[in-house]
Motif scaffolding. Sequence first.
Motif, PDB file in Angstrom:
ATOM      1  N   MET A 240     -11.892   5.927   1.321  1.00 12.60           N
ATOM      2  CA  MET A 240     -10.563   6.448   1.022  1.00 12.60           C
ATOM      3  C   MET A 240     -10.623   7.584   0.007  1.00 12.60           C
ATOM      4  N   THR A 241     -11.622   7.571  -0.859  1.00 12.11           N
ATOM      5  CA  THR A 241     -11.704   8.565  -1.930  1.00 12.11           C
ATOM      6  C   THR A 241     -12.654   9.708  -1.624  1.00 12.11           C
ATOM      7  N   ASP A 242     -13.607   9.490  -0.736  1.00 13.19           N
ATOM      8  CA  ASP A 242     -14.563  10.549  -0.406  1.00 13.19           C
ATOM      9  C   ASP A 242     -14.866  10.544   1.087  1.00 13.19           C
ATOM     10  N   PRO A 243     -13.842  10.798   1.910  1.00 11.55           N
ATOM     11  CA  PRO A 243     -14.060  10.781   3.357  1.00 11.55           C
ATOM     12  C   PRO A 243     -14.724  12.080   3.815  1.00 11.55           C
ATOM     13  N   ARG A 248     -10.090  13.931   6.369  1.00  9.55           N
ATOM     14  CA  ARG A 248      -9.151  13.942   5.238  1.00  9.55           C
ATOM     15  C   ARG A 248      -7.686  13.926   5.684  1.00  9.55           C
ATOM     16  N   PRO A 249      -7.286  14.675   6.715  1.00 15.31           N
ATOM     17  CA  PRO A 249      -5.879  14.582   7.140  1.00 15.31           C
ATOM     18  C   PRO A 249      -5.492  13.169   7.575  1.00 15.31           C
ATOM     19  N   ALA A 250      -6.407  12.468   8.250  1.00  8.97           N
ATOM     20  CA  ALA A 250      -6.102  11.103   8.682  1.00  8.97           C
ATOM     21  C   ALA A 250      -6.015  10.164   7.484  1.00  8.97           C
ATOM     22  N   VAL A 251      -6.868  10.355   6.490  1.00  5.73           N
ATOM     23  CA  VAL A 251      -6.816   9.523   5.283  1.00  5.73           C
ATOM     24  C   VAL A 251      -5.496   9.732   4.556  1.00  5.73           C
ATOM     25  N   ALA A 252      -5.026  10.982   4.524  1.00  7.38           N
ATOM     26  CA  ALA A 252      -3.763  11.272   3.834  1.00  7.38           C
ATOM     27  C   ALA A 252      -2.587  10.564   4.486  1.00  7.38           C
ATOM     28  N   GLY A 253      -2.717  10.195   5.744  1.00  6.64           N
ATOM     29  CA  GLY A 253      -1.630   9.520   6.434  1.00  6.64           C
ATOM     30  C   GLY A 253      -1.665   8.011   6.332  1.00  6.64           C
ATOM     31  N   LEU A 254      -2.638   7.449   5.625  1.00  2.00           N
ATOM     32  CA  LEU A 254      -2.734   6.004   5.484  1.00  2.00           C
ATOM     33  C   LEU A 254      -1.710   5.497   4.473  1.00  2.00           C
ATOM     34  N   ARG A 255      -1.335   4.248   4.611  1.00  2.00           N
ATOM     35  CA  ARG A 255      -0.333   3.661   3.707  1.00  2.00           C
ATOM     36  C   ARG A 255      -0.840   2.295   3.247  1.00  2.00           C
ATOM     37  N   ASN A 256      -1.289   2.220   2.011  1.00  2.00           N
ATOM     38  CA  ASN A 256      -1.729   0.962   1.426  1.00  2.00           C
ATOM     39  C   ASN A 256      -0.684   0.492   0.419  1.00  2.00           C
ATOM     40  N   ASN A 258       0.259  -2.462  -2.389  1.00  2.00           N
ATOM     41  CA  ASN A 258      -0.128  -3.575  -3.266  1.00  2.00           C
ATOM     42  C   ASN A 258      -1.592  -3.954  -3.122  1.00  2.00           C
ATOM     43  N   THR A 259      -2.391  -3.051  -2.614  1.00  2.00           N
ATOM     44  CA  THR A 259      -3.830  -3.279  -2.507  1.00  2.00           C
ATOM     45  C   THR A 259      -4.521  -1.942  -2.299  1.00  2.00           C
ATOM     46  N   TRP A 260      -5.844  -1.915  -2.489  1.00  2.00           N
ATOM     47  CA  TRP A 260      -6.606  -0.673  -2.347  1.00  2.00           C
ATOM     48  C   TRP A 260      -7.970  -1.005  -1.748  1.00  2.00           C
ATOM     49  N   PRO A 261      -8.303  -0.451  -0.561  1.00  2.00           N
ATOM     50  CA  PRO A 261      -9.580  -0.751   0.086  1.00  2.00           C
ATOM     51  C   PRO A 261     -10.694   0.196  -0.354  1.00  2.00           C
ATOM     52  N   VAL A 262     -11.863  -0.372  -0.613  1.00  2.00           N
ATOM     53  CA  VAL A 262     -13.040   0.427  -0.963  1.00  2.00           C
ATOM     54  C   VAL A 262     -14.229  -0.084  -0.165  1.00  2.00           C
ATOM     55  N   LEU A 263     -15.196   0.796   0.050  1.00  2.00           N
ATOM     56  CA  LEU A 263     -16.448   0.373   0.658  1.00  2.00           C
ATOM     57  C   LEU A 263     -17.134  -0.599  -0.286  1.00  2.00           C
ATOM     58  N   ALA A 264     -17.716  -1.673   0.261  1.00  2.00           N
ATOM     59  CA  ALA A 264     -18.312  -2.711  -0.566  1.00  2.00           C
ATOM     60  C   ALA A 264     -19.724  -3.011  -0.088  1.00  2.00           C
ATOM     61  N   GLY A 265     -20.409  -3.857  -0.847  1.00  2.00           N
ATOM     62  CA  GLY A 265     -21.773  -4.191  -0.507  1.00  2.00           C
ATOM     63  C   GLY A 265     -22.734  -3.113  -0.988  1.00  2.00           C
ATOM     64  N   SER A 275     -10.644  -5.027   0.070  1.00  2.00           N
ATOM     65  CA  SER A 275      -9.298  -4.544  -0.203  1.00  2.00           C
ATOM     66  C   SER A 275      -8.740  -5.363  -1.353  1.00  2.00           C
ATOM     67  N   SER A 276      -8.604  -4.719  -2.500  1.00  2.00           N
ATOM     68  CA  SER A 276      -8.377  -5.425  -3.752  1.00  2.00           C
ATOM     69  C   SER A 276      -7.069  -5.012  -4.404  1.00  2.00           C
ATOM     70  N   PRO A 277      -6.388  -5.931  -5.103  1.00  2.00           N
ATOM     71  CA  PRO A 277      -5.192  -5.547  -5.864  1.00  2.00           C
ATOM     72  C   PRO A 277      -5.524  -4.776  -7.126  1.00  2.00           C
ATOM     73  N   ILE A 278      -6.806  -4.718  -7.482  1.00  2.00           N
ATOM     74  CA  ILE A 278      -7.280  -3.924  -8.614  1.00  2.00           C
ATOM     75  C   ILE A 278      -7.993  -2.710  -8.057  1.00  2.00           C
ATOM     76  N   ILE A 279      -7.657  -1.513  -8.522  1.00  2.00           N
ATOM     77  CA  ILE A 279      -8.278  -0.292  -8.004  1.00  2.00           C
ATOM     78  C   ILE A 279      -9.733  -0.239  -8.441  1.00  2.00           C
ATOM     79  N   LEU A 280     -10.635  -0.123  -7.475  1.00  2.00           N
ATOM     80  CA  LEU A 280     -12.067  -0.055  -7.720  1.00  2.00           C
ATOM     81  C   LEU A 280     -12.624   1.215  -7.106  1.00  2.00           C
ATOM     82  N   GLU A 281     -13.871   1.533  -7.452  1.00  2.00           N
ATOM     83  CA  GLU A 281     -14.574   2.628  -6.799  1.00  2.00           C
ATOM     84  C   GLU A 281     -15.338   2.079  -5.606  1.00  2.00           C
TER      85      GLU A 281
END
Length: 491
Positions: A240-243, A248-256, A258-265, A275-281
């Motif tokens: 979401m932060t470095d697509p 990038r245009p498709a990311v701008a159209g996303l709607r999250n 009360n949560t924020w998804p990040v790549l994990a692992g 997808s966390s209620p706390i904003i992470l990197e």
Amino acid sequence: MTAPHLEAPLDEALGQARAVADAVLFEGYVLYPYRASSAKNRMRWQFGVLVPPARTAGNGEHAEQRTDILLEPRSGDRLDAELRFLHVRRRTVERLEPDGSYTEVPELELPDRVLVPWDEGHEERIRFHAPLAELTGEQAHTRNVTFDLPPGTEHEPVLDGNGRTLGRLVRRRGRLSGEIRPYAEQLPGPYRLSRLTVTVRNTVDAPPPAHGGSRDDALPHSMIGAHLLLAVEGGRFLSMTDPPEWARPAVAGLRNENTWPVLAGPADREDVVLSSPIILEDHPALADESPGPLYDATEIDEILSLRTAALTDHEKREARGTDARAAEVIDLVDTMPEAVWERLHGAIRGLREVTGEEGGTAGPGGPGGPAAPSAAPAAGPILPEGSGHPWWDPQQDPEAADAPSTVSIDGEAVGEGSRVVLAPGFRRTDAQDAFLRGCRATVEAVVADLDGEVHLAVVLDDDPGNDIRRQQGRFLYFKPDEVTPLREEEP
């Protein structure tokens, strides 16, 4: 439909991400000093709270959260997911009376702990998997997952050291039901790109409070710390932060919501999302130095551990009686080896070698900074990854602005050694500056920033630590119009 049993591949794919998810789930679960009597432990459950729909009005809470993330299915054809949250179990303490009856009491003292009423959080996991092809179009609703956790009451006997019953703990849980709605939609364009939307909603039919009620009343029917773990083995999620630029245009159209998804692992994987209620990197990870969960991530581990070690024996007994997780923190700190304490003091992440021509000869902290490890070639200082200079030195920076040796204030030349009275202006004053107004200080240097603005570096005349501040270069900075020259005849 109800949630099916989880198959093994999801656990393998999400193993490392779950450790970070645990930190999210239990963030703020019990705060230092880990006692129920502490004021800040009386207002808990701050993150990812999904309340019953009838309880959303007027309290700032929400009944659902929505995750939007971009996905390239590639060879992956199945979504594996896990919803995790805490379900409140309201615990009361009862004492056994001589006649065999039980009486609710505010506390029950034992040799090793003091039991008190407390809201415990029981971890719940709702797992599901579904073919991506079945998450599209009108058939997607057939893959919705519903769950219903019934109310209940549990009793746990409290025994003394000889096995005699002194009382019991009574845990009551409220009914909690919810729904998970996954939906995938292929986006138009030359790329095989899909938008995955997963909505989590609290659906319990809790009646609205008669007189406005309280947030505390709704918690037994709420999901606490709700978050999602998503995986598509063989597929790829986009950051979401470095697509990629094309996405990038498709990311701008996303709607999250009360949560924020990040790549994990691990950093080399893109098939797992938290997808966390706390904003992470992206690819968040726990510090290797962390000795264990302290449930208070707003604090530094070293400071928190030192404070916990300083609790009195009675405070530690109350903490142990507050919650089993609080007891684990007390035991962790009390048994922490010296090597772990030293490791908590700090760490340098990532080092690189810099030649003398590129960065000079000073270490990353300037004179007295850490030296290169003996195993590294002595070709230059060792710097944190990404730093451009070992230490910013205006004398060696060709872009640095030239600073005059003195500035004129009220017709007097003020420079190194001048004594002044601080008069910070309201337009750029913080709370600390307000306390310094009228204090006397000595000018240590006249400096200029990269924008050409001139500042006076000063130390307070009555600061007993001036020698250390001068040695370390830790000064207070004011603009020339925020000081006035001190005339010796002034009282």
